[in-house]
Design an enzyme around this catalytic site. Structure first.
Site, mmCIF file in Angstrom:
data_model
loop_
_atom_site.group_PDB
_atom_site.id
_atom_site.type_symbol
_atom_site.label_atom_id
_atom_site.label_comp_id
_atom_site.label_asym_id
_atom_site.label_seq_id
_atom_site.Cartn_x
_atom_site.Cartn_y
_atom_site.Cartn_z
ATOM 1 N N ARG A 105 -5.930 -2.340 -0.055
ATOM 2 C CA ARG A 105 -7.150 -2.064 -0.814
ATOM 3 C C ARG A 105 -8.372 -2.468 -0.004
ATOM 4 O O ARG A 105 -8.479 -3.634 0.405
ATOM 5 C CB ARG A 105 -7.125 -2.843 -2.131
ATOM 6 C CG ARG A 105 -8.421 -2.652 -2.902
ATOM 7 C CD ARG A 105 -8.277 -3.078 -4.299
ATOM 8 N NE ARG A 105 -7.193 -2.322 -4.912
ATOM 9 C CZ ARG A 105 -7.051 -2.168 -6.208
ATOM 10 N NH1 ARG A 105 -7.911 -2.710 -7.026
ATOM 11 N NH2 ARG A 105 -6.072 -1.478 -6.696
ATOM 12 N N THR A 109 -14.781 -1.250 -1.150
ATOM 13 C CA THR A 109 -14.790 -0.110 -2.082
ATOM 14 C C THR A 109 -13.680 -0.202 -3.135
ATOM 15 O O THR A 109 -13.711 0.532 -4.124
ATOM 16 C CB THR A 109 -14.582 1.194 -1.307
ATOM 17 O OG1 THR A 109 -13.281 1.136 -0.697
ATOM 18 C CG2 THR A 109 -15.636 1.388 -0.223
ATOM 19 N N ASP A 201 3.764 -13.119 -7.514
ATOM 20 C CA ASP A 201 3.607 -12.129 -6.450
ATOM 21 C C ASP A 201 4.994 -11.710 -5.953
ATOM 22 O O ASP A 201 5.721 -12.509 -5.359
ATOM 23 C CB ASP A 201 2.790 -12.727 -5.297
ATOM 24 C CG ASP A 201 2.448 -11.668 -4.269
ATOM 25 O OD1 ASP A 201 1.255 -11.385 -4.090
ATOM 26 O OD2 ASP A 201 3.385 -11.096 -3.646
ATOM 27 N N ASP A 204 5.667 -12.079 -2.116
ATOM 28 C CA ASP A 204 5.805 -13.483 -1.699
ATOM 29 C C ASP A 204 7.133 -14.061 -2.176
ATOM 30 O O ASP A 204 7.804 -14.797 -1.450
ATOM 31 C CB ASP A 204 4.653 -14.322 -2.259
ATOM 32 C CG ASP A 204 3.380 -14.142 -1.455
ATOM 33 O OD1 ASP A 204 3.452 -13.667 -0.302
ATOM 34 O OD2 ASP A 204 2.300 -14.466 -1.995
HETATM 35 N N1 URA Z 1 1.609 -7.530 -7.581
HETATM 36 C C1 URA Z 1 2.468 -8.570 -7.716
HETATM 37 O O1 URA Z 1 3.228 -8.871 -6.821
HETATM 38 N N2 URA Z 1 2.454 -9.250 -8.890
HETATM 39 C C2 URA Z 1 1.631 -8.940 -9.900
HETATM 40 O O2 URA Z 1 1.687 -9.592 -10.943
HETATM 41 C C3 URA Z 1 0.747 -7.857 -9.725
HETATM 42 C C4 URA Z 1 0.755 -7.176 -8.547
#
Ligand code: URA
Length: 210
Positions: A105, A109, A201, A204
């Site tokens: 992203r 923008t 995430d 991660d």
């Molecule tokens: N991407 C992720 O890894 N977790 C989220 O909660 C949202 C986007």
């Protein structure tokens, strides 16, 4: 709920998803669970693949036996967390073709910018399944599916693990023709565009990068 959204409520999927959500679940287990759930999601998203018959001989008698018709499907991993779903798909469908799309992203923008794309040349002739564990805002999944359509894909489906209502709305408005298969629809996004309650995430947790 949108008619294109399929929530896979199978008890094994739901149980494994709960294990993945727990914050104390370690990386190796998270990765293994995503792989296992992905096999079950692959089973659901391929439920209507066309069949033909092939003449075979069993040890007892000849028969016309069902086999998949036409070209095998194509799985597109939306980098990087999509690779966690891809692994489970390939366990179940080893002959599937594979493509990758990388988007980031633009911080100014907020528009998704493509940094990598490689997909099979005959994508137009294959069922194309884009995979990404988290449908959060829906922007990158929508952008990825647009790239696939621009590359010629005619039959596209999206598989995710968790979806936010905001992401479902955004994606469905952009691609009303693309069915979505997900294990759950959570409550909402937080201010950082993370799914609540979600699982954190996904990239991660999959790769232990945090
Ligand atoms: N991407 C992720 O890894 N977790 C989220 O909660 C949202 C986007």
């Amino acid at each position: 709920m949108y008619p294109t959204v399929h929530v896979v409520g199978h008890p094994l999927v739901q149980h494994k998803l709960t294990l993945m959500r727990r914050k104390e679940t370690p990386t190796a287990e998270f990765r293994r669970l995503l792989r296992e759930i992905s096999m079950l999601l692959a089973y659901e998203v391929t439920h209507d693949l066309p069949l033909t018959t092939e003449r075979i001989e069993t040890p007892i008698a000849p028969m016309d036996a069902p086999v998949l018709a036409g070209k095998k499907l194509c799985v597109i991993s939306i980098l990087r967390a999509g690779n966690g779903i891809l692994d489970g798909f390939l366990d179940l469908i080893p002959s599937a073709r594979v493509g990758h799309i990388g988007l980031y992203r633009d911080p100014a923008t907020l528009v998704p910018v493509e940094y990598y794309m490689k997909v099979p040349h005959d994508i137009a002739e294959r069922l194309t399944v884009a995979v990404d564990p988290m449908l959060a805002t829906g922007h990158s999944a929508a952008a990825a599916c647009q790239r696939l359509k621009d590359a010629g894909a005619r039959q596209v489906r999206l598989v995710c693990l968790l979806a936010a209502p905001e992401g479902l709305k955004q994606f469905t408005e952009s691609h009303p023709d693309v069915p979505i298969f997900t294990a759950a629809v959570d409550e909402r996004l937080n201010d950082h565009a993370y799914i609540v309650p979600g699982l954190g995430d996904a990239g991660d947790r999959l790769y232990g990068t945090k």
